[in-house]
Scaffold this active site. Sequence first.
Site, PDB file in Angstrom:
ATOM      1  N   GLU A 175       0.820  -1.225   0.000  1.00  0.00           N
ATOM      2  CA  GLU A 175       0.000   0.000   0.000  1.00  0.00           C
ATOM      3  C   GLU A 175       0.849   1.268   0.000  1.00  0.00           C
ATOM      4  OE1 GLU A 175      -2.976  -0.362   3.091  1.00  0.00           O
ATOM      5  OE2 GLU A 175      -4.136  -1.758   1.872  1.00  0.00           O
ATOM      6  N   GLU A 365      -5.662  -8.344  -1.357  1.00  0.00           N
ATOM      7  CA  GLU A 365      -6.352  -8.163  -0.068  1.00  0.00           C
ATOM      8  C   GLU A 365      -7.792  -7.798  -0.338  1.00  0.00           C
ATOM      9  OE1 GLU A 365      -4.768  -5.589   2.960  1.00  0.00           O
ATOM     10  OE2 GLU A 365      -2.705  -6.042   2.376  1.00  0.00           O
TER      11      GLU A 365
HETATM   12  C1  BGP Z   1      -4.501  -3.054   4.826  1.00  0.00           C
HETATM   13  C2  BGP Z   1      -3.188  -3.616   5.260  1.00  0.00           C
HETATM   14  C3  BGP Z   1      -3.232  -4.883   6.001  1.00  0.00           C
HETATM   15  C4  BGP Z   1      -4.499  -5.138   6.783  1.00  0.00           C
HETATM   16  C5  BGP Z   1      -5.744  -4.574   6.160  1.00  0.00           C
HETATM   17  C6  BGP Z   1      -6.952  -4.580   7.030  1.00  0.00           C
HETATM   18  O1  BGP Z   1      -4.426  -1.681   4.820  1.00  0.00           O
HETATM   19  O2  BGP Z   1      -2.349  -3.825   4.143  1.00  0.00           O
HETATM   20  O3  BGP Z   1      -2.031  -5.022   6.700  1.00  0.00           O
HETATM   21  O4  BGP Z   1      -4.394  -5.111   8.112  1.00  0.00           O
HETATM   22  O5  BGP Z   1      -5.567  -3.292   5.663  1.00  0.00           O
HETATM   23  O6  BGP Z   1      -6.919  -3.503   7.922  1.00  0.00           O
HETATM   24  P1  BGP Z   1      -7.244  -3.686   9.444  1.00  0.00           P
HETATM   25  O7  BGP Z   1      -6.269  -4.684   9.943  1.00  0.00           O
HETATM   26  O8  BGP Z   1      -7.075  -2.352  10.072  1.00  0.00           O
HETATM   27  O9  BGP Z   1      -8.652  -4.166   9.479  1.00  0.00           O
END
Ligand code: BGP
Length: 469
Positions: A175, A365
């Site tokens: 990201e 993701e």
């Molecule tokens: C993205 C990241 C991840 C992950 C995901 C979900 O931004 O790449 O590392 O954690 O988001 O976010 P969260 O864990 O805050 O629900």
Amino acid sequence: MSFREDFLWGGATAANQYEGAYDADGKGLSIADVEKGARHGVPRQIHDQVYPGNYYPSHEAVDFYHRYKEDIALFAQMGFKCFRMSINWPRIFPRGDEEEPNEAGLAFYDRVFAELRRYDIEPVVTLSHYETPLYLVQHYGSWRSRKLIDFFVRYCQVVFERYKNQVKYWMTFNEINETMNQKQPYHQAGILFKEGEKKADVVLQASHNMMVASAKAVILGHEINPDFKIGCMLQYPMTYPATCCPKDQLAKKYHMMPDFYYSDVMCRGYYTNTCTAQQKRLGGTFTQEPGDQEILRQGTVDYIAFSYYFSSVARYAGPEDQILVGEKNPYLERNAWDWHIDPLGLRLSLNELYDRYQLPLFVVENGLGAIDTVKEDGTIEDDDRIAFLSAHIKALKDAVELDHIDVMGYTSWGCIDIVSVGTGEMRKRYGYIYVDKDDEGKGTLARKKKKSFDWYKKVIASNGEDLSV
Ligand code: BGP
């Protein structure tokens, strides 16, 4: 046209949220290791070192370090074709600026990759997923400094050479576009702004340094193994104009400019008009060195990986081209953390990215963060998650079948419950596999299949044809 035969179905994780063993076998501290847990709406506190008596969620996380065999066996049962993980940079270079790597850290990933290969699971590896060595942050100012380029490239060289026969798919920075979107780009770039510093300059310089480092890694990786596929990784900020007023369309464009800043450079190899316009909007300057432009030109990526969780709404709120983002979309439901649930937004994201760059896309993701309840009989019926994933994979299928978009794979986020990055919580769960651990760090860490486990297994076995819930 349906999903290709070699479509990469799997799940995604990151070392800082999954591995634990934060100081085992010579590992140094990463920026994640000094972050406390919080709650929705409450920012995570960031310490300058580990203070005894505090709970830091990354320290144990869910202990993949010691349980990787059990977890990988479960992924194999679901039929995973690939598994996305990150290498924890300070496991390999504990401070970050050493000449020689930490052998015990490298040996850990030898074991993990060998285990994945046993089941024919293709590793998909992020080189930097919020794990910048803390030492580099404290002694060099993190990505403000060009020195980080050399440290990162040395780290890449070591892992590319070591794992060149185990790993084919790589991504440089997770990201990366969030570097410009966050109030403090701590996770992405290890940066907390200092008093008196001009934020715009810092962000542009750090971004430039990271993109040069990424391009150098791409060039080097292809030299070490020409079969490597090395991608960039973005958080795709799908945005709708609040109304059909043309100015709201302009607001959408302005909202997405900081994101295309990175993908334009990493995919096209130069600062495009969108980038120079964004630099001007931001009002910052930065330094390039001779040779940088050639490096960016040569080090373009092989594919675009991205995360997609939700969409946003942008409204023009002049004067001075001000935009407002964050209002609710009346056509969409939201999850418990207030994120819009928008499957069609995934199809639109794939279209926007493919129209712009014509490069293979990899959804690395996507998923529903939710509170799961273990029933008295021990079962976990995560029907909302199944509905969410089914609708999103259907949208992905439409993008392939109806829009003819080249998609390489799909890895849902947090295929096993791991620590949330936004809040440090455990209760925000994404997994097909439940992990017994709570927000205070208590629990047995025992693994348990949720209802979605068998559902995803069926999806993979049918190569995405059977999405019934
Ligand atoms: C993205 C990241 C991840 C992950 C995901 C979900 O931004 O790449 O590392 O954690 O988001 O976010 P969260 O864990 O805050 O629900």
